[in-house]
Design an enzyme around this catalytic site. Sequence first.
Site, PDB file in Angstrom:
ATOM      1  CB  SER A 198      -0.883  -0.046   1.253  1.00 33.97           C
ATOM      2  OG  SER A 198      -1.635   1.137   1.375  1.00 33.97           O
TER       3      SER A 198
ATOM      4  CE  LYS B  55      -4.774  -0.040   0.388  1.00 33.92           C
ATOM      5  NZ  LYS B  55      -5.506  -0.857   1.373  1.00 33.92           N
TER       6      LYS B  55
ATOM      7  CE  LYS C 156      -4.107   3.517   2.475  1.00 34.17           C
ATOM      8  NZ  LYS C 156      -5.393   3.018   3.015  1.00 34.17           N
TER       9      LYS C 156
ATOM     10  CG  ASP D 174      -7.923   2.114   0.808  1.00 35.68           C
ATOM     11  OD1 ASP D 174      -9.089   2.546   0.927  1.00 35.68           O
ATOM     12  OD2 ASP D 174      -7.303   1.582   1.749  1.00 35.68           O
TER      13      ASP D 174
ATOM     14  CD  GLU E  83      -8.975  -1.024   0.637  1.00 34.00           C
ATOM     15  OE1 GLU E  83      -8.040  -1.247  -0.165  1.00 34.00           O
ATOM     16  OE2 GLU E  83      -8.839  -1.145   1.866  1.00 34.00           O
TER      17      GLU E  83
ATOM     18  CG  ASP F 221     -10.681  -1.412   4.911  1.00 35.90           C
ATOM     19  OD1 ASP F 221     -10.972  -1.988   5.967  1.00 35.90           O
ATOM     20  OD2 ASP F 221      -9.604  -0.774   4.804  1.00 35.90           O
TER      21      ASP F 221
ATOM     22  CE  LYS G 172      -7.423  -2.855   6.653  1.00 32.41           C
ATOM     23  NZ  LYS G 172      -7.700  -1.390   6.695  1.00 32.41           N
TER      24      LYS G 172
ATOM     25  N   GLY H 190      -4.155  -4.648   5.879  1.00 32.34           N
ATOM     26  CA  GLY H 190      -3.065  -4.444   6.827  1.00 32.34           C
ATOM     27  C   GLY H 190      -3.322  -3.216   7.673  1.00 32.34           C
TER      28      GLY H 190
HETATM   29  O1  SMG Z   1      -0.322  -2.560   6.785  1.00 34.04           O
HETATM   30  O2  SMG Z   1       0.568  -2.144   4.838  1.00 34.04           O
HETATM   31  C1  SMG Z   1      -0.244  -1.906   5.744  1.00 34.04           C
HETATM   32  C2  SMG Z   1      -1.175  -0.729   5.564  1.00 34.04           C
HETATM   33  C3  SMG Z   1      -2.217  -1.027   4.549  1.00 34.04           C
HETATM   34  O3  SMG Z   1      -3.311   0.796   3.515  1.00 34.04           O
HETATM   35  C4  SMG Z   1      -3.275   0.058   4.466  1.00 34.04           C
HETATM   36  N1  SMG Z   1      -4.143   0.129   5.492  1.00 34.04           N
HETATM   37  O4  SMG Z   1      -7.397   1.377   4.820  1.00 34.04           O
HETATM   38  O5  SMG Z   1      -6.463  -0.394   4.169  1.00 34.04           O
HETATM   39  C5  SMG Z   1      -6.419   0.653   4.809  1.00 34.04           C
HETATM   40  C6  SMG Z   1      -5.198   1.082   5.576  1.00 34.04           C
HETATM   41  C7  SMG Z   1      -5.551   1.355   7.006  1.00 34.04           C
HETATM   42  C8  SMG Z   1      -4.411   1.785   7.852  1.00 34.04           C
HETATM   43  S1  SMG Z   1      -3.793   3.309   7.389  1.00 34.04           S
HETATM   44  C9  SMG Z   1      -2.747   3.835   8.613  1.00 34.04           C
HETATM   45 MG    MG Z   2      -8.520   0.329   3.287  1.00 34.92          MG
END
Ligand code: SMG
Ligand code: MG
Length: 370
Positions: free
Chosen positions: A136, A162, A164, A190, A215, A240, A264, A292
């Site tokens: 991510s 992925k 953001k 996402d 996402e 999510d 998750k 994650g």
């Molecule tokens: O653990 O690599 C990881 C982070 C993956 O993008 C990630 N998580 O919305 O999926 C999500 C985010 C939530 C945590 S952001 C701090």
């Molecule tokens: Mg997410």
Amino acid sequence: MKVNGFELRRVRMPLVAPFETSFGTQTERDVLLLRAAGPDAEGWGECVAMGSPLYSPEWVDGAAAVIREFLLPALVPAAAALTGPAVAEQLAKIKGHPMAKAAVEMAVLDAELRASGMALSSYLGAVRTRVAAGVSVGIMSSIGELLDAVAGYLDAGYVRIKLKIKPGWDLQPVRAVRERFGDDLLLQVDANTAYSLSDARQLARLDDFGLLLIEQPLPEDDLRGHAALAALLRTPVCLDESVTSARAAADAIALGACRVVNVKPGRVGGYLEARRVHDVCSAHGVPVWCGGMLETGIGRAANVALAALPGFTLPGDTSASDRYFDRDITAPFVLRDGHLDVPSGPGIGVEPDQAALDSVTTHSEWIGLE
Ligand code: SMG
Ligand code: MG
């Protein structure tokens, strides 16, 4: 299995690079770990709540408080013979707090499985010995910086990227990554709830880029909005934040609010409910992948075990330890040919390195179950 009590340990680990999402920027991981201890075994749990209630309503200080004041006291009547599945039953009368509950369940389940010599992956029903690793990639201050970061991850072997996104950082970064790395790159985005249904036209422009999924574009309680949006997009909608239980997953699928689900364990209250989310999705032909929460090696070990279940057909956000930390608190998870090995030892299959753990611990307390 008898549990005498739990150690609550707070650790603070700097991230190798800031991680920016639509809701904020993380520069360190302030994590709550739980160690369940009994005469036969001990087990570890990791609470994935963040420092502030920006991803979901939980946050780490609040999670520590609810564990201390409500969750552990609710286990007392069952403490002489606890099991992983019994934890959720004991905690069912307490509303909410899935991440805190998940950490308690994980610690007990790990202890139980270590005592019986069974790996978490086998217990959950894993069918793979290694899982494909995606990564991510946060919001960056420039497209150049983003392209350099993606290039570095692809060189390392990650099999899926992925990005953001948020309003103002969506089409441009997606287009730039597609143009630079080609159409074969497995790419998804996402939004962490940053859009509204009135952004549908803008989001539909992402359809040109062959994304695996988008996402959580809309707020977590807006299933009808996601269903309406899904009808307007060719890109599959993945949920999510909205999927807080197996029932919520079933509802979302029935409403047409998603075609993919990010699982998750913390968000749904534990690994056992996470498996039920997987089962519901599989029954409907909906692919899932493991999300994650910037876990340490403890939580990562359990996530990798979950990601080895048959319905996890898309690469997850289960990245290698060095994507997050210079020094993990377990032996590092390393990428081999774009995959992470599923631990095969009893329980979660990894141990914290005591020196590494002590060096990042900011607080520790013992809560007995007398
Ligand atoms: O653990 O690599 C990881 C982070 C993956 O993008 C990630 N998580 O919305 O999926 C999500 C985010 C939530 C945590 S952001 C701090
Ligand atoms: Mg997410």
